[in-house]
Design a protein around this motif. Structure first.
Motif, mmCIF file in Angstrom:
data_model
loop_
_atom_site.group_PDB
_atom_site.id
_atom_site.type_symbol
_atom_site.label_atom_id
_atom_site.label_comp_id
_atom_site.label_asym_id
_atom_site.label_seq_id
_atom_site.Cartn_x
_atom_site.Cartn_y
_atom_site.Cartn_z
ATOM 1 N N ALA A 23 0.831 -1.207 0.000
ATOM 2 C CA ALA A 23 0.000 0.000 0.000
ATOM 3 C C ALA A 23 0.864 1.255 0.000
ATOM 4 N N VAL A 24 2.008 1.205 0.650
ATOM 5 C CA VAL A 24 2.937 2.338 0.663
ATOM 6 C C VAL A 24 3.694 2.417 -0.662
ATOM 7 N N LEU A 25 4.312 1.316 -1.057
ATOM 8 C CA LEU A 25 5.221 1.324 -2.209
ATOM 9 C C LEU A 25 4.511 1.380 -3.558
ATOM 10 N N SER A 26 3.199 1.178 -3.582
ATOM 11 C CA SER A 26 2.452 1.298 -4.838
ATOM 12 C C SER A 26 1.782 2.660 -4.968
ATOM 13 N N ASP A 27 1.889 3.488 -3.955
ATOM 14 C CA ASP A 27 1.255 4.803 -3.968
ATOM 15 C C ASP A 27 2.179 5.817 -4.648
ATOM 16 N N PRO A 28 1.757 6.393 -5.765
ATOM 17 C CA PRO A 28 2.631 7.334 -6.482
ATOM 18 C C PRO A 28 3.016 8.557 -5.657
ATOM 19 N N ARG A 29 2.176 8.963 -4.714
ATOM 20 C CA ARG A 29 2.530 10.095 -3.858
ATOM 21 C C ARG A 29 3.691 9.715 -2.943
ATOM 22 N N ALA A 30 3.638 8.524 -2.366
ATOM 23 C CA ALA A 30 4.688 8.073 -1.448
ATOM 24 C C ALA A 30 6.009 7.855 -2.174
ATOM 25 N N THR A 31 5.946 7.349 -3.385
ATOM 26 C CA THR A 31 7.167 6.985 -4.117
ATOM 27 C C THR A 31 7.672 8.098 -5.032
ATOM 28 N N ARG A 32 7.077 9.268 -4.937
ATOM 29 C CA ARG A 32 7.517 10.373 -5.801
ATOM 30 C C ARG A 32 9.016 10.608 -5.680
ATOM 31 N N TRP A 33 9.577 10.456 -4.492
ATOM 32 C CA TRP A 33 10.992 10.702 -4.255
ATOM 33 C C TRP A 33 11.752 9.410 -3.974
ATOM 34 N N TRP A 34 11.143 8.271 -4.181
ATOM 35 C CA TRP A 34 11.742 6.974 -3.891
ATOM 36 C C TRP A 34 12.675 6.578 -5.021
ATOM 37 N N SER A 35 13.480 5.553 -4.798
ATOM 38 C CA SER A 35 14.480 5.138 -5.783
ATOM 39 C C SER A 35 13.917 4.242 -6.886
ATOM 40 N N THR A 36 12.617 3.930 -6.808
ATOM 41 C CA THR A 36 11.952 3.149 -7.856
ATOM 42 C C THR A 36 10.581 3.772 -8.126
ATOM 43 N N PRO A 37 10.021 3.515 -9.305
ATOM 44 C CA PRO A 37 8.636 3.936 -9.532
ATOM 45 C C PRO A 37 7.704 3.154 -8.600
ATOM 46 N N PRO A 38 6.439 3.569 -8.530
ATOM 47 C CA PRO A 38 5.491 2.816 -7.694
ATOM 48 C C PRO A 38 5.469 1.336 -8.084
ATOM 49 N N HIS A 39 5.390 0.482 -7.083
ATOM 50 C CA HIS A 39 5.306 -0.955 -7.361
ATOM 51 C C HIS A 39 3.963 -1.246 -8.020
ATOM 52 N N ASP A 40 3.994 -2.061 -9.078
ATOM 53 C CA ASP A 40 2.752 -2.375 -9.776
ATOM 54 C C ASP A 40 2.234 -3.773 -9.477
ATOM 55 N N SER A 41 2.948 -4.525 -8.636
ATOM 56 C CA SER A 41 2.468 -5.862 -8.288
ATOM 57 C C SER A 41 2.910 -6.242 -6.880
ATOM 58 N N LEU A 42 2.142 -7.134 -6.280
ATOM 59 C CA LEU A 42 2.535 -7.669 -4.976
ATOM 60 C C LEU A 42 3.851 -8.414 -5.069
ATOM 61 N N ASP A 43 4.111 -9.053 -6.210
ATOM 62 C CA ASP A 43 5.376 -9.781 -6.391
ATOM 63 C C ASP A 43 6.576 -8.838 -6.287
ATOM 64 N N GLN A 44 6.448 -7.658 -6.859
ATOM 65 C CA GLN A 44 7.536 -6.677 -6.780
ATOM 66 C C GLN A 44 7.767 -6.264 -5.328
ATOM 67 N N THR A 45 6.699 -6.006 -4.599
ATOM 68 C CA THR A 45 6.838 -5.639 -3.190
ATOM 69 C C THR A 45 7.357 -6.816 -2.375
ATOM 70 N N ALA A 46 6.938 -8.030 -2.716
ATOM 71 C CA ALA A 46 7.420 -9.221 -2.002
ATOM 72 C C ALA A 46 8.931 -9.357 -2.154
ATOM 73 N N ALA A 47 9.452 -9.123 -3.343
ATOM 74 C CA ALA A 47 10.906 -9.192 -3.553
ATOM 75 C C ALA A 47 11.608 -8.127 -2.723
ATOM 76 N N TRP A 48 11.042 -6.907 -2.698
ATOM 77 C CA TRP A 48 11.610 -5.825 -1.892
ATOM 78 C C TRP A 48 11.598 -6.198 -0.414
ATOM 79 N N LEU A 49 10.467 -6.704 0.071
ATOM 80 C CA LEU A 49 10.328 -7.077 1.478
ATOM 81 C C LEU A 49 11.264 -8.235 1.830
#
Length: 171
Positions: A23-49
């Protein structure tokens, strides 16, 4: 590992944090300054986690809980570089500063390092204010340091010494 502040609990990440962190990492507002674009899948966030969990206690990186709900992360994916992200629903309440301050306390008390660093986009005024409130000072600038979603970003570099942090706490 768990750190407790007046409003937050910072703890080691667990696999069951997946949906909340997504919910955090897929939100474009939260990731505006993050090192990756918003996550578009749970799999992407799972790898990060999974990588956050795999780092273990040698790299003190924490999920942030407020009233039992995971709302972001703060800490050190790789010492000495601090990083943090918070769901926008929790912005503007001093929570990021509270969380990052607790992580800094932990690292300096543990004696892991004597200097901390931060890399922030020059346009991220809120993060710059947070770092400066915590005692970080600007140490440098570089252009085109991060390519995020095909767009080059610049970096302001900040540093914080144990001595400055300790003196700040005594005033």
């Amino acid at each position: 590992m768990e750190l407790v502040t007046p409003r937050l609990t910072l703890r080691s990440a667990r696999p069951d944090d997946l949906e909340a962190m997504h919910a955090v990492l897929s939100d474009p507002r939260a990731t505006r300054w993050w090192s990756t674009p918003p996550h578009d899948s749970l799999d992407q966030t799972a790898a990060w986690l999974d990588s956050m969990i795999a780092n273990g206690p040698d790299q003190p990186d924490f999920v942030i809980e407020r009233d039992g709900q995971v709302i972001g992360k703060a800490g050190f994916w790789r010492l000495p570089d601090v990083g943090y992200i918070l769901h926008p629903d929790h912005w503007g309440q001093g929570l990021a500063g509270e969380a990052v301050g607790a992580a800094i306390d932990h690292v300096f008390i543990a004696g892991a390092v004597d200097e901390l660093t931060a890399d922030v986009d020059p346009d991220n005024a809120a993060s710059i204010r947070l770092l400066e409130r915590l005692g970080f000072v600007k140490t440098g600038f570089a252009e085109r340091t991060w390519n995020v979603g095909g767009e080059w970003k610049n970096s302001l570099y900040y540093g914080l010494s144990r001595a400055v942090w300790s003196a700040r706490l005594q005033t």
